[in-house]
Design a protein around this motif. Structure first.
Motif, mmCIF file in Angstrom:
data_model
loop_
_atom_site.group_PDB
_atom_site.id
_atom_site.type_symbol
_atom_site.label_atom_id
_atom_site.label_comp_id
_atom_site.label_asym_id
_atom_site.label_seq_id
_atom_site.Cartn_x
_atom_site.Cartn_y
_atom_site.Cartn_z
ATOM 1 N N TRP A 86 1.337 -1.233 0.209
ATOM 2 C CA TRP A 86 -0.347 -0.058 0.276
ATOM 3 C C TRP A 86 0.881 1.586 0.037
ATOM 4 C CZ3 TRP A 86 -1.376 4.050 3.403
ATOM 5 C CH2 TRP A 86 -2.738 4.968 3.230
ATOM 6 N N PRO A 321 -7.527 6.047 0.155
ATOM 7 C CA PRO A 321 -6.931 4.890 -0.295
ATOM 8 C C PRO A 321 -7.389 4.070 1.286
ATOM 9 C CG PRO A 321 -4.998 6.302 -0.780
ATOM 10 C CD PRO A 321 -6.171 6.824 0.897
ATOM 11 N N ASN A 324 -12.598 4.528 2.259
ATOM 12 C CA ASN A 324 -12.243 5.065 1.582
ATOM 13 C C ASN A 324 -13.350 6.497 1.228
ATOM 14 O OD1 ASN A 324 -10.315 3.444 0.564
ATOM 15 N ND2 ASN A 324 -11.096 2.635 -1.200
#
Lengths: 463, 463
Positions: A86, A321, A324
């Motif tokens: 991520w 992200p 969201n």
């Protein structure tokens, strides 16, 4: 921006959230200038503008205490991936390629969504030099929200044992960070009629050296401003302070002078009971981020325990992200839901408590506990109206818990900040929603191409 | 209800959810009668009605596999209370005072919300004689949804060791239950062009005797219909089968003949690994209800493990006092979020997997796995369009995960069931939304007064 000498909000179901937590089922709120001048069962006078709030909840505006404005543009760019993936392959690469124009487009998209869903104030936790602090502050000024804008503070690229973890474009030096903070403090502190604050946004444990932590604590207190930082989001934080300082997270924070009511710790998951007691004793603020903590598998913050001990807890949506969305009503629902099964008790973290977190807790985190967070005479006029006449809120038997468990930001129809109307009948008055969306989409597409990041559903595309 | 010979949905972002999970970013769907006759990159012919789906996701309608229609009317009537309190002092007392008119008002409110938020089909898990099965079936027929309506089956008032737990008005006899099911099977099975099914809704472990369980299994298979029941929602279920049968939940279900692909177990929380393997081997369906399981502190169902082993998992919103909405998109988000921190892995229960649960999983639970749940030529035309041009969905970089993590039912703008349009531009075509809301509110107020239940926020009311 619609501006009126006086506004009277009539016949609303008023949640004052005052010290007695009074509810006025047919209450009236009078606004003059940027202040609330009357909260009453029957209105005294007429006003230049009268808003009929029949069928609507009238309550203090929601305050999001952990926002990444620059992540609205990368919403949905890193879903269902491991945390390292991520950060290293998506979030840092994208944000490390930001231009100031991207930063502004993202901030305006984010504010448009926050206003649409009932958020009136927020703490932006770390503005990187790539995002353009000054441009973002100008957008806040123009759009009309109340905000603490924190300049990112960092001097390292990650934990000491993984020095190369951060994307090069995301690294800043201590000197640059402190210099920009000073400049922004001079330019923006308490500007826009007091709506804008400039804070120090300490990145996280691994990214700030001990000496920089100490320096910032001194500077923040010298400038009478405030600080926020990520703490206890990941188990690595616990390991880091244990290995480097032989203590726990709160012990570390105490040692470096970080505890106090001028600090907002974001996430705050990995605390032991004794640490929670010390957070309460020092009135250090915790910004609880339930959606983000679930989505990134960070864990369950001990919110029932923190509330029980009197830690000031507020709510944060975090970023595009990790959430969201930036919808505080949906975040309240999540906060009310997720802790019950962990402690095997459906009565903990009640609807009333999450509303307190999102209003009073947010005001306290912003350092405005005496001026904001409830509807009382003399307080700042940051107010929202939620239309309860939606299918999902029918019947409206208990409006308080109905709002939390069945409501969503979509049900908000009016938003007032500092006495000015930002949203009316679900329409923005201080920004062009369609233009903001078109611009954000364009910037997102360009950014992803520029950063050479591939983002696709897991399913095959036939085009 | 708008009815057309042929409908062409053009230029949508089509999630087929077919065996290859193909996505057509500019795809076209052709509907003739109640079937999908074409799924293509370029449309072959014109149609009587052409719907432009630019900027919208086109996907199979969502299927809610655990709905209490009669609980929409008591939405928010029992929030933040213990389970015993929830049942004994609120839900059973209110539902035990239902009239058939209440049942109909609640069902229509519930269906209005389901349609508005993208649900096209559902399993109503237990219709009590107080709610009026026949009236509810007529509403389903008129409003146009696809539904399995389960007649409640029970012959006991609760667990053997607490025989008096159930409110008197909620008790039914085995004879009455079976008789009404027979009558409703005769009248409604596969009626409304095949949209309506009549099932056996076994209440729960403590409320059904072993002999009645066995009798119903035989009857259901004789009538070639299906069954649903609450299983493993509360730890008491585990204790009950251990004490009375010396086995675990699935062992008990096996012994009584309840396992199989014609069974939908709701909740399914308290299973061990070996039980999960047997559920997979028998293809017994699990209706996972994340919001309800959080709100009532029931626990975390082992969804990642069930998916890994191949248990057919679908999603259920449960009811108005346990969710408190009937919004499957919000339920998908919750399902994707809550399991990640338990297993410490942000990659489990992905956006794609929850969409599969809500479509294919739902179709399988309904017994329509071959005819429903994906957009393929020859399948039934139950289709929704989700407008991605909303603030919360901008930018729309990865539409699949964006829908799950940032979407909500409010973003749905078109709903088609069995080839008929039920919702267009967010407006209902087969019911009068405002009238449904006014009626539900009135029935709720009357019911609460009649049942003498007090429901108020915890904060003091000054009126």
């Amino acid at each position: 921006m619609d501006s009126f000498e006086s506004i009277l909000i009539k016949n609303g179901y008023v949640l004052t959230i005052d010290p007695k937590r009074r509810i006025l089922p047919k209450g009236n709120i009078r606004i003059e200038g940027n202040k609330i001048t009357e909260v009453s069962k029957s209105p005294s006078n007429d006003a230049e503008l009268v808003i009929d709030a029949s069928g609507k909840i009238v309550m203090p505006g929601l305050i999001d205490t952990h926002v990444h404005l620059a992540q609205a543009l990368i919403r949905g760019c890193a879903d269902d991936v491991s945390l390292v993936d991520w950060l290293k392959n998506y979030v840092w690469v994208l944000q490390g390629n930001f231009t100031h124009a991207d930063g502004k487009a993202s901030a305006e998209l984010c504010m448009a969504e926050m206003i649409r869903t009932g958020t009136t104030g927020f703490i932006e936790c770390m503005i990187h030099s790539r995002y353009g602090f000054d441009g973002i502050a100008k957008s806040v000024e123009k759009i009309g929200m109340r905000a603490a804008l924190s300049k990112i503070i960092m001097d390292s690229t990650g934990y000491a044992d993984s020095p190369d973890i951060m994307y090069p474009g995301m690294v800043e030096s201590a000197g640059d960070c402190l210099q920009e903070t000073e400049a922004m403090l001079k330019k923006w502190q308490w500007d826009a009629n007091g709506r804008i604050q400039v804070w120090y946004g300490l990145r996280s444990l691994g990214a700030v050296s001990d000496s920089l932590f100490k320096q910032v604590v001194q500077l923040a207190r010298k400038h009478k401003t405030r600080m926020t930082m990520h703490l206890g989001e990941v188990p690595d934080d616990v390991r880091y302070v244990q290995e480097n300082h032989g203590t726990n997270l709160v012990g570390f924070a105490r040692k470096l002078g970080l505890l106090g009511d001028d600090m907002v710790f974001a996430h705050g998951i990995h605390f032991e009971d004794q640490e929670i007691q010390e957070l309460a004793a020092t009135q250090s603020n915790i910004s609880h981020c339930p959606a983000s903590n679930m989505k990134l598998a960070s864990g369950f913050a001990k919110v029932p325990e923190m509330l029980e001990h009197g830690v000031p807890v507020s709510l944060g949506c975090d970023g595009g992200p990790s959430n969201n969305t930036y919808d505080m009503i949906r975040e309240m629902r999540l906060a009310a839901l997720i802790h019950k099964p962990r402690v095997n008790d459906p009565t903990v973290v009640s609807a009333e408590q999450v509303i307190e977190m999102a209003t009073l807790g947010g005001a306290k985190a912003l350092g405005l506990g005496d001026e904001l967070g409830s509807l009382e005479q003399g307080k700042l006029a940051d107010i929202i109206l939620v239309d309860m006449r939606h299918l999902n809120l029918t019947p409206n038997t208990n409006p308080v818990s109905n709002l939390v468990y069945a409501g969503s930001g979509n049900d908000v129809d009016t938003v007032i900040v500092d006495g000015k109307i930002l949203l009316r009948d679900k329409e923005h008055l201080t920004l062009d929603r369609d233009a903001v969306m078109v611009k954000a989409e364009k910037h997102a597409v360009d950014l992803i191409e520029r950063a050479e990041v591939e983002i696709e559903p897991k399913w095959p595309i036939f085009d």
